[in-house]
Design a protein around this motif. Sequence first.
Motif, mmCIF file in Angstrom:
data_model
loop_
_atom_site.group_PDB
_atom_site.id
_atom_site.type_symbol
_atom_site.label_atom_id
_atom_site.label_comp_id
_atom_site.label_asym_id
_atom_site.label_seq_id
_atom_site.Cartn_x
_atom_site.Cartn_y
_atom_site.Cartn_z
ATOM 1 N N ASP A 75 39.926 -26.880 28.697
ATOM 2 C CA ASP A 75 39.601 -27.459 30.003
ATOM 3 C C ASP A 75 38.945 -26.380 30.851
ATOM 4 O O ASP A 75 39.472 -25.256 30.973
ATOM 5 C CB ASP A 75 40.857 -27.971 30.711
ATOM 6 N N TYR A 76 37.830 -26.712 31.438
ATOM 7 C CA TYR A 76 36.988 -25.760 32.185
ATOM 8 C C TYR A 76 36.844 -26.236 33.622
ATOM 9 O O TYR A 76 36.295 -27.298 33.874
ATOM 10 C CB TYR A 76 35.639 -25.644 31.466
ATOM 11 N N LEU A 77 37.341 -25.422 34.552
ATOM 12 C CA LEU A 77 37.258 -25.733 35.978
ATOM 13 C C LEU A 77 36.441 -24.649 36.661
ATOM 14 O O LEU A 77 36.722 -23.453 36.514
ATOM 15 C CB LEU A 77 38.664 -25.805 36.582
ATOM 16 N N PHE A 78 35.429 -25.066 37.409
ATOM 17 C CA PHE A 78 34.505 -24.135 38.054
ATOM 18 C C PHE A 78 34.659 -24.177 39.575
ATOM 19 O O PHE A 78 34.683 -25.258 40.166
ATOM 20 C CB PHE A 78 33.060 -24.480 37.676
ATOM 21 N N GLY A 79 34.737 -23.010 40.197
ATOM 22 C CA GLY A 79 34.803 -22.914 41.652
ATOM 23 C C GLY A 79 33.654 -22.088 42.202
ATOM 24 O O GLY A 79 33.530 -20.889 41.892
ATOM 25 N N GLN A 80 32.778 -22.722 42.987
ATOM 26 C CA GLN A 80 31.669 -22.032 43.653
ATOM 27 C C GLN A 80 32.185 -21.521 44.990
ATOM 28 O O GLN A 80 32.532 -22.305 45.876
ATOM 29 C CB GLN A 80 30.492 -22.971 43.869
ATOM 30 N N PRO A 123 35.285 -19.840 12.319
ATOM 31 C CA PRO A 123 34.957 -19.306 11.000
ATOM 32 C C PRO A 123 34.912 -17.784 11.005
ATOM 33 O O PRO A 123 34.794 -17.153 12.074
ATOM 34 C CB PRO A 123 33.578 -19.904 10.729
ATOM 35 N N GLN A 124 34.998 -17.187 9.832
ATOM 36 C CA GLN A 124 34.866 -15.738 9.739
ATOM 37 C C GLN A 124 33.440 -15.319 10.089
ATOM 38 O O GLN A 124 33.207 -14.324 10.762
ATOM 39 C CB GLN A 124 35.227 -15.262 8.323
ATOM 40 N N ASN A 125 32.494 -16.100 9.612
ATOM 41 C CA ASN A 125 31.083 -15.892 9.952
ATOM 42 C C ASN A 125 30.415 -17.258 10.066
ATOM 43 O O ASN A 125 30.730 -18.170 9.311
ATOM 44 C CB ASN A 125 30.374 -15.060 8.883
ATOM 45 N N GLY A 126 29.526 -17.379 11.017
ATOM 46 C CA GLY A 126 28.848 -18.662 11.213
ATOM 47 C C GLY A 126 28.876 -19.075 12.666
ATOM 48 O O GLY A 126 28.679 -18.241 13.566
ATOM 49 N N THR A 127 29.125 -20.353 12.901
ATOM 50 C CA THR A 127 29.099 -20.889 14.260
ATOM 51 C C THR A 127 30.381 -21.666 14.538
ATOM 52 O O THR A 127 30.763 -22.536 13.745
ATOM 53 C CB THR A 127 27.888 -21.820 14.464
ATOM 54 N N ALA A 128 31.035 -21.331 15.628
ATOM 55 C CA ALA A 128 32.214 -22.082 16.063
ATOM 56 C C ALA A 128 31.770 -23.156 17.037
ATOM 57 O O ALA A 128 30.991 -22.886 17.966
ATOM 58 C CB ALA A 128 33.228 -21.158 16.727
ATOM 59 N N THR A 129 32.258 -24.371 16.837
ATOM 60 C CA THR A 129 31.959 -25.471 17.751
ATOM 61 C C THR A 129 33.139 -25.646 18.687
ATOM 62 O O THR A 129 34.252 -25.927 18.248
ATOM 63 C CB THR A 129 31.706 -26.772 16.966
ATOM 64 N N VAL A 130 32.893 -25.443 19.982
ATOM 65 C CA VAL A 130 33.954 -25.527 20.987
ATOM 66 C C VAL A 130 33.728 -26.770 21.838
ATOM 67 O O VAL A 130 32.658 -26.949 22.431
ATOM 68 C CB VAL A 130 33.983 -24.268 21.879
ATOM 69 N N ARG A 131 34.743 -27.620 21.877
ATOM 70 C CA ARG A 131 34.656 -28.886 22.622
ATOM 71 C C ARG A 131 35.274 -28.680 23.999
ATOM 72 O O ARG A 131 36.486 -28.510 24.128
ATOM 73 C CB ARG A 131 35.382 -29.973 21.842
ATOM 74 N N ILE A 132 34.442 -28.686 25.013
ATOM 75 C CA ILE A 132 34.846 -28.328 26.378
ATOM 76 C C ILE A 132 34.970 -29.578 27.237
ATOM 77 O O ILE A 132 34.060 -30.411 27.267
ATOM 78 C CB ILE A 132 33.808 -27.366 27.002
ATOM 79 N N TRP A 133 36.088 -29.679 27.953
ATOM 80 C CA TRP A 133 36.229 -30.733 28.960
ATOM 81 C C TRP A 133 35.895 -30.113 30.311
ATOM 82 O O TRP A 133 36.602 -29.224 30.793
ATOM 83 C CB TRP A 133 37.650 -31.304 28.976
ATOM 84 N N GLN A 134 34.785 -30.549 30.911
ATOM 85 C CA GLN A 134 34.377 -30.028 32.219
ATOM 86 C C GLN A 134 35.147 -30.815 33.283
ATOM 87 O O GLN A 134 34.816 -31.959 33.601
ATOM 88 C CB GLN A 134 32.859 -30.161 32.394
ATOM 89 N N ALA A 135 36.182 -30.185 33.824
ATOM 90 C CA ALA A 135 37.149 -30.893 34.664
ATOM 91 C C ALA A 135 36.599 -31.263 36.033
ATOM 92 O O ALA A 135 37.073 -32.230 36.642
ATOM 93 C CB ALA A 135 38.415 -30.049 34.826
ATOM 94 N N ASN A 136 35.607 -30.527 36.541
ATOM 95 C CA ASN A 136 35.059 -30.864 37.863
ATOM 96 C C ASN A 136 34.417 -32.241 37.871
ATOM 97 O O ASN A 136 34.565 -33.003 38.826
ATOM 98 C CB ASN A 136 34.004 -29.842 38.296
#
Length: 396
Positions: free
Chosen positions: A85-90, A127-140
């Motif tokens: 969960d990703y919360l952003f404050g400006q 993964p040890q090498n490669g690309t990680a896919t991160v599923r982000i919930w933009q809470a704002n």
Amino acid sequence: MPHTPQIKIPATYIRGGTSKGVFFRLQDLPEAAQVPGAARDALLMRVIGSPDPYGKQIDGMGAATSSTSKTVILSKSSKPDHDVDYLFGQVSIDKPFVDWSGNCGNLSAAVGPFAISNGLIDASRVPQNGTATVRIWQANIGKTIIAHVPITNGAVQETGDFELDGVTFPAAEVQLEFMDPAAEEEGAGGAMFPTGNLVDDLEVPGIGTLKATMINAGIPTIFVNADAIGYTGTELQDAINGDAKALAMFETIRAYGSLRMGLIKNVDEAAKRQHTPKIAFVAKPSDYVSSSGKQVSAGDIDLHVRALSMGKLHHAMMGTAAVAIGTAAAIPGTLVNLAAGGDARNAVRFGHPSGTLRVGAEATQADGEWSVTKAIMSRSARVLMEGWVRVPGDAF
């Protein structure tokens, strides 16, 4: 004389895209700041060094621009099929408030890398090498962002040869997918075009009636034509940010556009909602010289876009506004699409003060309503410093 000692809070200072911010894990914040409210806002303002009547943020981590007056709070996601969960404050520079009304698309590029490095992602997903896919919930804004993070020897790769105009040094590329980016803003009914029109006649007292495309995608954004307000679209920061009359004009347009979009109930509320909506102006492509001295030719771009953030012309382009640009460009008839030539397209390269940026979006129309499944762009992120940030114990 009695004094209150400082406390220290685990934090990481990261560049994401063309922005910088202080990142926290929710669990590391003082208990009073682990929930939304006055204590959290006061803490984040003190960390950044706001409000500062001098406008310099000398006594904090901010760097006196909207691009560097930013905070992020991350936690393991409570949402199904999401990792974090990703919360952003400006944080306002000179006024005592934190604006939680929108996302930061640039710092979105740093969310996946931070989450991986700070134990917020299940190790089996990296993964040890490669690309990680991160599923982000933009809470704002209640939206999903998919980040594709390069991994080398089990750790986030930060260095590389990906170049991003507005950032001096190359780094590793992080591709972002903003899923279903039409913003579900209160008062806007979740519609991509809250007025129901691709182009409106926006009446702005003291300025006149302007053609405007008002869109909720990535972040609510108001687009007007550069020539309608006396500009060419090739302007750099100094041409506008030192002009108090121009800044007042843009803020007036933004306030009345916000009212028309249903984001506020009266124009006075716009002063308390500075992060959203954004105000931008567009023009057909032409040659110009970027802020770094780089020559950009008309053939390198599809159109010019200049956008303001927190009352000032942005030095490059906000990531969320880039989503709005890509989305609007994909829909025939918007001012953005018309400036880019009026053709159907699924990607656009636009010129901004620091150079150029490409963003892709695929739009479809059904029963007269436009929708966009996702917008895609590449950014980069790099940890600048990590450890603890200190604030006086009575600051919140």
